[in-house]
Design an enzyme around this catalytic site. Structure first.
Site, PDB file in Angstrom:
ATOM      1  N   LYS A  22       0.850  -1.223  -0.111  1.00 25.01           N
ATOM      2  CA  LYS A  22      -0.023   0.272   0.095  1.00 25.01           C
ATOM      3  C   LYS A  22       1.018   1.260   0.037  1.00 25.01           C
ATOM      4  O   LYS A  22       1.672   1.372   0.936  1.00 25.01           O
ATOM      5  CB  LYS A  22      -0.929   0.047   1.128  1.00 25.01           C
ATOM      6  CG  LYS A  22      -1.881   1.186   1.067  1.00 25.01           C
ATOM      7  CD  LYS A  22      -2.752   0.986   2.525  1.00 25.01           C
ATOM      8  CE  LYS A  22      -3.780   2.058   2.537  1.00 25.01           C
ATOM      9  NZ  LYS A  22      -4.687   2.085   3.633  1.00 25.01           N
ATOM     10  N   ARG A  80       1.294   9.981   5.778  1.00 18.83           N
ATOM     11  CA  ARG A  80       1.395   8.652   6.046  1.00 18.83           C
ATOM     12  C   ARG A  80       2.594   7.946   5.698  1.00 18.83           C
ATOM     13  O   ARG A  80       2.695   6.897   5.491  1.00 18.83           O
ATOM     14  CB  ARG A  80       0.036   7.663   5.872  1.00 18.83           C
ATOM     15  CG  ARG A  80      -1.135   8.447   6.241  1.00 18.83           C
ATOM     16  CD  ARG A  80      -2.302   7.343   6.018  1.00 18.83           C
ATOM     17  NE  ARG A  80      -3.454   8.075   6.866  1.00 18.83           N
ATOM     18  CZ  ARG A  80      -4.731   8.340   6.358  1.00 18.83           C
ATOM     19  NH1 ARG A  80      -4.702   8.550   4.902  1.00 18.83           N
ATOM     20  NH2 ARG A  80      -5.602   9.074   6.942  1.00 18.83           N
ATOM     21  N   GLU A 102       7.683  -7.173   1.829  1.00 19.27           N
ATOM     22  CA  GLU A 102       6.307  -7.305   2.508  1.00 19.27           C
ATOM     23  C   GLU A 102       5.523  -8.284   2.180  1.00 19.27           C
ATOM     24  O   GLU A 102       4.700  -8.785   3.051  1.00 19.27           O
ATOM     25  CB  GLU A 102       5.631  -5.924   2.155  1.00 19.27           C
ATOM     26  CG  GLU A 102       6.016  -4.387   2.429  1.00 19.27           C
ATOM     27  CD  GLU A 102       5.853  -4.258   3.868  1.00 19.27           C
ATOM     28  OE1 GLU A 102       5.324  -5.000   4.971  1.00 19.27           O
ATOM     29  OE2 GLU A 102       6.284  -3.067   4.359  1.00 19.27           O
ATOM     30  N   LYS A 112      -1.976  -1.526  -3.758  1.00 22.20           N
ATOM     31  CA  LYS A 112      -2.893  -0.533  -3.767  1.00 22.20           C
ATOM     32  C   LYS A 112      -2.191   0.836  -3.664  1.00 22.20           C
ATOM     33  O   LYS A 112      -1.289   0.777  -2.894  1.00 22.20           O
ATOM     34  CB  LYS A 112      -3.787  -0.466  -2.326  1.00 22.20           C
ATOM     35  CG  LYS A 112      -4.802   0.787  -2.341  1.00 22.20           C
ATOM     36  CD  LYS A 112      -5.341   0.693  -1.212  1.00 22.20           C
ATOM     37  CE  LYS A 112      -6.480   1.733  -0.906  1.00 22.20           C
ATOM     38  NZ  LYS A 112      -7.352   1.568   0.348  1.00 22.20           N
TER      39      LYS A 112
END
Length: 336
Positions: free
Chosen positions: A203, A224, A240, A255
């Site tokens: 993400k 973020r 990840e 995403k």
């Protein structure tokens, strides 16, 4: 005199001569079951609230959400991913509405399960950003940074209340280290081994989330970038991915979708679990805005982007056009 074997000897255009020929040889096909509909439900409203930055998308009431879920079932799509928007006064530093059994997301999960049962996979966003007064995806420490491990404790609670409310699938989306393993353990501890985990594996910290923040009434201050992934990195996604699979992810996701098709393809080539991609709010809004100005063919652009996402390796696509495109497919329309 007739000359045979003249240039060109190979003519690929023969396979493009008509709609039926192109349909027969198409390598990538969209199907209603490919799609998952993201949907927002807002607490305390009596009518659906249009989202200005996402024409055609609304913050649902509880009743209009049930109607949207029923339409999704009729269209043949696979799932609905729910995002809850609590009243502003209920937000706090730790995102209490996210673990309140009577919080708007949990109420909506129960509503939709009562409406559609098991005919539609009812999925829940597992994150704190919609419920915190600071808008971050986790709990903040004394210096204002997101505390990874304190956040994991909140995610564990959220997983359990969402499962109790009826979620078939939970989607931990905060990009905290260890989130998949903690969520899986929390579900197993209450005997909910049947609830699947859709990991938001890659993400990215993307500019394309802009309209989404209106959709969820975000209170975000700052950004973020300390937890979502750097857009410059691809190998990091594979790290990840390995961690999420080791921790028990049932499905994985990239995403945004469109700007990261290269990452999506690498992930899809590397795994034997289902791969999803999320065509996010900014991707949606760009097409709608350009179409409104008459700059592009809206319907073709929608299907072209979805086809590209599937061609890159996505088995399932979260898109705000899920029901619309599935309905068109169901009518046998030629979409490209």
């Amino acid at each position: 005199m007739t000359t045979y074997g003249s240039f060109p000897g190979s003519r690929p255009r023969r396979l493009r001569t008509s709609p039926v020929m192109r349909r027969m040889v198409a390598e990538t096909r969209l199907h209603p079951a490919d799609f998952i509909l993201p949907a927002f439900v807002r607490e305390g409203v009596s009518e659906p609230v249009p989202i200005a930055a996402m024409p055609g998308v609304v913050q649902h009431t509880r009743d209009s959400l049930k109607k949207a879920a029923a339409e999704a079932v009729a269209a043949g799509i696979s799932g609905i991913m729910l995002f809850g928007v609590p009243e502003e006064s209920k937000k706090d530093a730790v995102g209490t509405p996210g673990t309140d059994p009577d919080g708007i997301l949990q109420v909506a999960l129960r509503d939709v399960r009562a409406e559609v049962g098991d005919e539609l996979l009812v999925m829940s966003d597992l994150c704190l950003d919609e419920t915190t007064d600071h808008g971050h995806c986790g709990v903040l420490d004394e210096s204002g940074r997101v505390d990874n491990d304190a956040t994991l404790e909140r995610y564990a609670e959220m997983a359990q209340v969402q499962a109790d409310a009826g979620a078939h699938v939970v989607g931990p989306s905060g990009m905290m280290d260890g989130q998949v393993g903690v969520v899986r353990d929390a579900l197993d501890q209450i005997g909910r081994e049947d609830v699947a985990v859709l990991a938001y594996t890659a993400k990215y910290a993307s500019a394309f989330y802009g309209p989404f923040r209106e959709a969820v009434g975000s209170s975000l201050r700052g950004d973020r970038k300390t937890y979502q992934q750097d857009p410059a990195n691809a190998r990091e996604s594979m790290r990840e991915l390995a961690l999420d699979l080791e921790e028990g992810a049932d499905m994985v996701m990239v995403k945004p979708a469109g700007p990261y098709l290269d990452v999506l393809a690498r992930v899809a080539d590397a795994v034997d679990v289902p791969v999803a991609a999320y065509q996010i709010s900014g991707e949606y809004s760009m097409i709608e805005a350009a179409a409104e100005k008459g700059w592009i063919d809206r319907d073709r652009a929608i299907v072209e982007t979805l086809t590209g996402i599937k061609r890159a390796g996505a088995q399932n696509i979260l898109t705000y056009w899920a029901t619309e495109v599935a309905q068109r497919l169901g009518k046998g329309q030629s979409l490209l």
